[in-house]
Motif scaffolding. Structure first.
Motif, PDB file in Angstrom:
ATOM      1  N   ARG A 184     -35.123  -9.637  20.482  1.00 31.47           N
ATOM      2  CA  ARG A 184     -33.787  -9.100  20.770  1.00 31.47           C
ATOM      3  C   ARG A 184     -33.693  -7.642  20.328  1.00 31.47           C
ATOM      4  O   ARG A 184     -33.178  -6.790  21.056  1.00 31.47           O
ATOM      5  CB  ARG A 184     -32.720  -9.931  20.066  1.00 31.47           C
ATOM      6  N   ASN A 185     -34.207  -7.340  19.143  1.00 36.36           N
ATOM      7  CA  ASN A 185     -34.167  -5.957  18.645  1.00 36.36           C
ATOM      8  C   ASN A 185     -34.986  -5.024  19.528  1.00 36.36           C
ATOM      9  O   ASN A 185     -34.582  -3.890  19.781  1.00 36.36           O
ATOM     10  CB  ASN A 185     -34.678  -5.900  17.208  1.00 36.36           C
ATOM     11  N   ARG A 186     -36.136  -5.497  20.011  1.00 38.15           N
ATOM     12  CA  ARG A 186     -36.976  -4.659  20.876  1.00 38.15           C
ATOM     13  C   ARG A 186     -36.258  -4.376  22.191  1.00 38.15           C
ATOM     14  O   ARG A 186     -36.245  -3.248  22.687  1.00 38.15           O
ATOM     15  CB  ARG A 186     -38.322  -5.340  21.138  1.00 38.15           C
ATOM     16  N   VAL A 187     -35.635  -5.394  22.767  1.00 39.44           N
ATOM     17  CA  VAL A 187     -34.917  -5.228  24.034  1.00 39.44           C
ATOM     18  C   VAL A 187     -33.743  -4.266  23.856  1.00 39.44           C
ATOM     19  O   VAL A 187     -33.510  -3.386  24.694  1.00 39.44           O
ATOM     20  CB  VAL A 187     -34.444  -6.598  24.576  1.00 39.44           C
ATOM     21  N   LEU A 188     -33.008  -4.413  22.759  1.00 39.90           N
ATOM     22  CA  LEU A 188     -31.878  -3.516  22.508  1.00 39.90           C
ATOM     23  C   LEU A 188     -32.354  -2.081  22.317  1.00 39.90           C
ATOM     24  O   LEU A 188     -31.709  -1.135  22.796  1.00 39.90           O
ATOM     25  CB  LEU A 188     -31.089  -3.983  21.286  1.00 39.90           C
ATOM     26  N   SER A 189     -33.464  -1.911  21.650  1.00 40.02           N
ATOM     27  CA  SER A 189     -34.016  -0.573  21.446  1.00 40.02           C
ATOM     28  C   SER A 189     -34.429   0.050  22.782  1.00 40.02           C
ATOM     29  O   SER A 189     -34.151   1.228  23.039  1.00 40.02           O
ATOM     30  CB  SER A 189     -35.222  -0.644  20.512  1.00 40.02           C
ATOM     31  N   GLU A 190     -35.086  -0.724  23.629  1.00 31.58           N
ATOM     32  CA  GLU A 190     -35.489  -0.222  24.946  1.00 31.58           C
ATOM     33  C   GLU A 190     -34.275   0.138  25.792  1.00 31.58           C
ATOM     34  O   GLU A 190     -34.262   1.164  26.472  1.00 31.58           O
ATOM     35  CB  GLU A 190     -36.339  -1.261  25.665  1.00 31.58           C
ATOM     36  N   THR A 191     -33.251  -0.704  25.733  1.00 30.04           N
ATOM     37  CA  THR A 191     -32.026  -0.454  26.490  1.00 30.04           C
ATOM     38  C   THR A 191     -31.361   0.833  26.015  1.00 30.04           C
ATOM     39  O   THR A 191     -30.907   1.651  26.826  1.00 30.04           O
ATOM     40  CB  THR A 191     -31.052  -1.635  26.344  1.00 30.04           C
ATOM     41  N   LEU A 221     -39.918 -19.249  12.011  1.00 27.45           N
ATOM     42  CA  LEU A 221     -40.742 -18.388  12.863  1.00 27.45           C
ATOM     43  C   LEU A 221     -40.115 -18.218  14.242  1.00 27.45           C
ATOM     44  O   LEU A 221     -40.140 -17.125  14.805  1.00 27.45           O
ATOM     45  CB  LEU A 221     -42.158 -18.950  12.984  1.00 27.45           C
ATOM     46  N   ARG A 222     -39.548 -19.290  14.791  1.00 26.46           N
ATOM     47  CA  ARG A 222     -38.866 -19.206  16.086  1.00 26.46           C
ATOM     48  C   ARG A 222     -37.694 -18.233  15.998  1.00 26.46           C
ATOM     49  O   ARG A 222     -37.517 -17.361  16.849  1.00 26.46           O
ATOM     50  CB  ARG A 222     -38.368 -20.587  16.502  1.00 26.46           C
ATOM     51  N   THR A 223     -36.897 -18.373  14.944  1.00 19.90           N
ATOM     52  CA  THR A 223     -35.733 -17.510  14.764  1.00 19.90           C
ATOM     53  C   THR A 223     -36.166 -16.061  14.567  1.00 19.90           C
ATOM     54  O   THR A 223     -35.574 -15.137  15.135  1.00 19.90           O
ATOM     55  CB  THR A 223     -34.906 -17.969  13.547  1.00 19.90           C
ATOM     56  N   GLN A 224     -37.203 -15.863  13.779  1.00 19.32           N
ATOM     57  CA  GLN A 224     -37.698 -14.510  13.523  1.00 19.32           C
ATOM     58  C   GLN A 224     -38.223 -13.872  14.809  1.00 19.32           C
ATOM     59  O   GLN A 224     -37.956 -12.702  15.084  1.00 19.32           O
ATOM     60  CB  GLN A 224     -38.803 -14.561  12.467  1.00 19.32           C
ATOM     61  N   THR A 225     -38.947 -14.633  15.607  1.00 19.63           N
ATOM     62  CA  THR A 225     -39.475 -14.123  16.875  1.00 19.63           C
ATOM     63  C   THR A 225     -38.341 -13.740  17.820  1.00 19.63           C
ATOM     64  O   THR A 225     -38.377 -12.686  18.458  1.00 19.63           O
ATOM     65  CB  THR A 225     -40.388 -15.173  17.531  1.00 19.63           C
TER      66      THR A 225
END
Length: 74
Positions: free
Chosen positions: A25-32, A16-20
């Motif tokens: 990370r994916n959300r931040v990259l998408s926003e960037t 769960l930690r790894t998945q979170t």
């Protein structure tokens, strides 16, 4: 059986930690990427406006009568 459950709980928590972290990370990259695309679009728009303005200034300068040169007196 208790040890199996404990290791299972530990493994689930680690997963769960790894998945979170991955989702974050994916959300931040998408926003960037979205921000970069907006910046690039704005830059292209401003460049087009600047080139248009420069062309208009060149055309105005070309159609304007040349300035009379002053003769220097010695």
């Amino acid at each position: 059986m208790a040890e199996n459950s404990k290791s299972r709980v530990t493994a689930d928590a680690a997963f769960l930690r790894t998945q979170t972290q991955s989702l974050t990370r994916n959300r931040v990259l998408s926003e960037t990427e979205t921000i970069n695309q907006a910046r690039d679009a704005n830059t292209a728009r401003l460049k087009a406006l600047r080139l248009q303005k420069e062309e208009a200034e060149r055309a105005a300068a070309a159609s304007a009568p040349p300035k009379a040169k002053r003769k220097r007196t010695v």
